[in-house]
Design an enzyme around this catalytic site. Sequence first.
Site, short mmCIF file in Angstrom:
data_model
loop_
_atom_site.label_atom_id
_atom_site.label_comp_id
_atom_site.label_asym_id
_atom_site.label_seq_id
_atom_site.Cartn_x
_atom_site.Cartn_y
_atom_site.Cartn_z
N GLU A 156 -10.02 2.05 -4.89
CA GLU A 156 -9.84 3.56 -4.27
C GLU A 156 -8.46 4.23 -5.72
OE1 GLU A 156 -10.88 3.92 0.03
OE2 GLU A 156 -9.01 2.89 -0.41
N ASP B 280 0.50 -0.90 0.25
CA ASP B 280 0.21 -0.23 -0.12
C ASP B 280 0.87 0.86 0.24
OD1 ASP B 280 -2.59 2.34 1.08
OD2 ASP B 280 -3.14 -0.29 1.06
N HIS C 208 -3.12 3.54 -4.97
CA HIS C 208 -2.16 2.62 -3.31
C HIS C 208 -1.14 1.97 -3.84
CE1 HIS C 208 -5.56 2.72 -0.47
NE2 HIS C 208 -6.20 2.17 -1.33
C1 ACM Z 1 -10.89 -1.28 0.41
O1 ACM Z 1 -11.13 -1.14 1.97
N1 ACM Z 1 -10.18 0.27 -0.14
C2 ACM Z 1 -10.92 -2.20 -0.41
#
Ligand code: ACM
Length: 572
Positions: free
Chosen positions: A336, A202, A273
């Site tokens: 995201e 991440d 991410h």
């Molecule tokens: C997530 O909780 N962004 C998959």
Amino acid sequence: MDLLPRPLRYRATSGTAVLADGMVIAADEAAWPVACLLASELEASTGWRVGRGGPDAQSPNGIVRLRVVGRGQVPDFPGPEREAYRLSVRPGATGSAGATGSAGATGSPGVIEVTAPSLAGAFYGTRTLRQLLPPDLLRSAPVNARAEVRVQGVEVEDRPRFGWRGVGLDVARHFFPKDFLLRLVDLASLHKLNLLHLHLTDDQGWRFQVNAYPRLTEVGAWRRQSPAGHHREGRKDGTPHGGFYTQADLAEVVAYARQRHMAVLPEVDMPGHMQAAIASYPELGNTGERLEVGTDWGVSEHVLNLGPTAMRFCQEVLGELMDVFPGPYVHVGGDECPTAEWQSSAEARQLCARVGLAGPHQLQGWFTAQMAEVLAANGRRLVGWDEIFDAGAPTGSVIMAWERERAWRVGTQAAHAGHDVVMVPEPWCYFDWAYAEDPREPLAIRAGISVEQAYGLEPVPKDLEAPYEQRVLGTQGQLWTEYVPTPRHAEYMYFPRLCALAEVAWSGREREWLSFQSRLEAHLARLDALGVNYRPLAGPTPGQARTWGRGLHPGLHDGPHAPHPGWGPGAY
Ligand code: ACM
């Protein structure tokens, strides 16, 4: 009997079977690995000699007989499911075990028999058996000198409702030592969960050693500092954090999990991410800026550029990932991913023109399709978060539906569109949420998912028609770890909510909270024996409460009952 998760059917019978020092586990060839595992577990917790014998072995000191029979050879087995089993605890010929002091002293000790169509089923039969034994027998060494153990007669017929019964752990926001992953496998498999999902990368840390890109772990595995308290307070702890797993570490976790019939699902989150990767290799980014590994929580604007270098990077990373993780699924995240950098990148616009996209908003779908091809060429299926569905998910990909406003709609639409789905809707499955909106709870990303709420999940979306139900592979409990810095705290957040999730995933659609609650109360004695730092049903212990409170993060709480600003709706 307090079995958890609740079996499909069980019936207590009269009498008891006896196990004692010198007992034997009798197994055919196919069941041998499970026999050895059970024998070593019982030897450790009883101090007895536990023999391993062939299928017809006998012992006056008690017998556990394990049989794996090919599918279809078990008359009226309750379904063809691979993971089903039948467990029978039968007393000796006299109707009660004749033993006094030693099982072998008089009469027959009876027999405990597990029959299953696969080794996995035999394994689950032995997990149920472990729950029929005293909780002390879950310890790592004997604490009571026991001459024998009497096991109540019972007939159990059992099989899982869902084939995907997962536990997710984010090892990127906080690094968790390998030993904790092994322990989590032990704990999860006792609850008949069969999949460990590791969120390996991440913005705030890269945890997977990649030989072709050593800076991912030299640079990307370490961050300078982390938020102190809730990230909205804007404070930092000034303390470096990090760590990574070598490929050998992860191969060990995979092998350990396989022995316990759990698959490990690796996730490399892309194309968003990705700040830790871009910090390691700036040429992967869109701006050329030298970034540091993320030191704040939330969603970074910095995403991969999708030029040839970045695409080769993704392909090579997935190649090494597939070498370590042999399972059929590979998770490429996809959640995201802000498009702002692509919108202002000339290269991104040129890429769109070259591959025929209307604009950068279509890049994520294009990227995911490329990754699906890489995986398919290696016989693997792509798993992605629900954002990949709205971006036009590749045929055959598995959608993990998570986002609270979107999960049920996406789950339903994705099933209609022919995708398999795993339902992980936040308000039931996100175990990083506090248990309650209660000032005693340790700091969490937001409130609140009680055990009862977690138990109330019905993974099949309400408006999904029956023919599509089989598209719902199952569910899993997710632990994101922005506010979960240690294994002990992870155990607090998982347990006992993970017990509830396990029953949702394993047992049938009908659920009875009162039955679960009373079985859970007994089950906590097992978690005690295993040393699990679970949250008591009445609330946190003094040692668990407010572990992020005064002292560790001065100024966060200003009185014994001051509610933390992180609680309540809209707390992100
Ligand atoms: C997530 O909780 N962004 C998959």
